[in-house]
Enzyme design. Structure first.
Site, PDB file in Angstrom:
ATOM      1  N   THR A  64       0.819  -1.211   0.000  1.00 52.98           N
ATOM      2  CA  THR A  64       0.000   0.000   0.000  1.00 52.98           C
ATOM      3  C   THR A  64       0.852   1.261   0.000  1.00 52.98           C
ATOM      4  OG1 THR A  64      -1.484   1.264   1.452  1.00 52.98           O
ATOM      5  CG2 THR A  64      -0.124  -0.351   2.518  1.00 52.98           C
ATOM      6  N   ASP A  65       0.262   2.369  -0.453  1.00 52.97           N
ATOM      7  CA  ASP A  65       0.964   3.662  -0.372  1.00 52.97           C
ATOM      8  C   ASP A  65       1.022   4.180   1.061  1.00 52.97           C
ATOM      9  OD1 ASP A  65      -1.720   4.377  -0.019  1.00 52.97           O
ATOM     10  OD2 ASP A  65      -1.733   5.918  -1.580  1.00 52.97           O
ATOM     11  N   GLU A  66       0.224   3.559   1.968  1.00 55.71           N
ATOM     12  CA  GLU A  66       0.157   4.098   3.334  1.00 55.71           C
ATOM     13  C   GLU A  66       1.468   3.916   4.085  1.00 55.71           C
ATOM     14  OE1 GLU A  66      -3.555   3.500   5.386  1.00 55.71           O
ATOM     15  OE2 GLU A  66      -4.614   3.130   3.513  1.00 55.71           O
TER      16      GLU A  66
ATOM     17  N   TYR B 282      -1.862  -0.436  11.017  1.00 51.95           N
ATOM     18  CA  TYR B 282      -1.996  -1.101   9.718  1.00 51.95           C
ATOM     19  C   TYR B 282      -0.796  -0.805   8.828  1.00 51.95           C
ATOM     20  CZ  TYR B 282      -3.293  -1.588   4.799  1.00 51.95           C
ATOM     21  OH  TYR B 282      -3.282  -1.893   3.456  1.00 51.95           O
TER      22      TYR B 282
ATOM     23  N   LYS C 299       2.217  -3.262   7.409  1.00 50.38           N
ATOM     24  CA  LYS C 299       2.487  -3.469   5.972  1.00 50.38           C
ATOM     25  C   LYS C 299       3.927  -3.055   5.651  1.00 50.38           C
ATOM     26  CE  LYS C 299       0.143  -4.607   3.035  1.00 50.38           C
ATOM     27  NZ  LYS C 299      -0.186  -5.953   2.476  1.00 50.38           N
TER      28      LYS C 299
END
Ligand code: NAD
Ligand code: TYD
Length: 354
Positions: free
Chosen positions: A133-135, A159, A163
């Site tokens: 993810t970009d997060e 989260y 990741k």
């Protein structure tokens, strides 16, 4: 030939498996633990398809994964399985550490052992594609350039931290053991089969049910939205042509504040299925307490993927969101089926004050 997909009963994984089998004759072994987010009914249309083998199990079960690898000898593993909802990670981070970090580690160990014993041609051709993810990059200032692949990792939620840790493990297995990995970091997805705990499906489902549309804080947080089938096509592209050990950002060049997203959904519903009283669905918008540590802005620079591998999204936001709203209107049975007791408990817990 065969691929092994993890998390293929979830939102993106099931879209990926359905698109894969619609487009080619290569078998899919689909390993999914069927957590609250996994839904075998997403795969109903594949029931009599011999090219789809569904296995109910955990990526953290090393023996199971080792057995599946030996039995099916996949030429690639596509790793989608994860705990994926930021708000749930705030209430209960343990499951995120367990699946996203420990589970990915166990998967990597099983894949490393399998890959190490392949004969040279199969070993050279093998790929593990890690879906991220970009997060992991954290929050962007208003005018800062979009995330490139070299942006520092600054995850802010349990989260995104879990990741990020999984991305680092995947990277380390390439650098240390030579495992042929590819990592993709994608922006927010939307589309069919999206569990209605995330912003867009929650708004559609609540709007139709006459419930409030809960917007966190001032609603000016920005996300970069990509239609899920474009994410799937990007993953197929990276699997086929990506350079081993590289990471690729995937995004739709479509930054929008949350409130604009909610307005768009309301306006489409006003057009496609107007309220009986003639009022706009916008009247159901309710501003609620902000998410703790809420990232203000994500934006993905996907130019590497376009430049090197020629990928570009097929949908604009206007076309993708229209298809998405229409899909939810056309599939009330799917919505009813996912709104189980567990779903209702989550909604009661998360939106109690709102
Ligand atoms: P999802 O929550 O809808 O689905 C996750 C799936 O993984 C479910 O089917 C669940 O049953 C399965 N799963 C969970 N724990 C498991 C375990 N221990 N073993 C086996 N299966 C397990 O998630 P999603 O939105 O489809 O996301 C898929 C992947 O894409 C995730 O890795 C996520 O981080 C990443 N991603 C998501 C988005 C997004 O906007 N949704 C954007 C970028 C990246
Ligand atoms: P979400 O779909 O949970 O994705 P992520 O947190 O991974 O980006 O949320 C998207 C944005 O919408 C995020 O800024 C939080 C916001 N949001 C709301 O305002 N209200 C809601 O009820 C939800 C679920 C999200």
């Amino acid at each position: 030939m065969t691929i092994l997909v993890t998390g293929g009963a979830g939102f993106i994984g099931s879209n990926f498996v359905l698109d894969w089998l619609a487009g080619c004759n290569e078998a899919v072994v689909n390993l999914d633990a069927l957590t609250y987010a996994g839904n075998v009914h997403n795969l109903d249309s594949l029931r009599s398809n011999p090219l789809h083998v569904f296995v109910h199990g955990d990526i953290g079960d090393g023996e199971l994964v080792a057995r599946l690898l030996l039995e099916h000898t996949p030429r690639a593993v596509l790793h989608f399985a994860a705990e994926s909802h930021v708000d749930r990670s705030i209430h209960g981070p343990g499951a995120f550490v367990q699946t996203n970090i420990v589970g990915t580690f166990q998967l990597l160990e099983a894949v490393r052992a399998y890959w190490g014993n392949l004969e040279p041609a199969a070993k050279a051709a093998f790929r593990l594609l890690h879906v991220s993810t970009d997060e992991v990059f954290g929050s962007l200032a208003k005018d800062a350039p979009a995330f490139t692949e070299t942006h520092p990792y600054e995850p802010n939620s349990p989260y995104s931290a879990s990741k990020a840790a999984s991305d680092h493990l995947v990277r380390a297995y390439h650098h240390t053991y030579g495992l042929p990995v590819l990592t993709t970091n994608c922006s927010n997805n939307y589309g069919p089969l999206h569990f209605p705990e995330k912003l867009i499906p929650l708004m559609i489902v609540n709007a139709r049910a006459g419930k409030p549309l809960p917007v966190y804080g001032d609603g000016q947080q920005i996300r970069d939205w990509l239609y899920v089938k474009d994410h799937c096509s990007a993953i197929r592209c990276v699997l086929a042509q990506g350079r081993v050990g590289e990471t690729y950002n995937i995004g739709g060049w479509n930054e929008m504040p949350n409130l604009d997203i909610v307005h768009t959904v309301c306006d489409l519903l006003d057009e496609l299925q107007p309220r009986a009283d003639g009022a706009s669905y916008r009247s159901q918008i309710a501003f609620v307490a902000d998410r703790p540590g809420h990232d203000r802005r994500y934006a993905i620079d996907a130019s590497k993927l376009h430049r090197e591998l020629g990928w570009r999204p097929a949908e604009t936001f206007a076309s993708g969101i229209r298809k998405t709203v229409q899909w939810y209107l056309d599939n009330p049975d799917w919505i009813a089926q996912v709104q189980s007791g567990a779903y209702r408990e989550w909604v009661a817990k998360q939106y109690a004050a709102g």
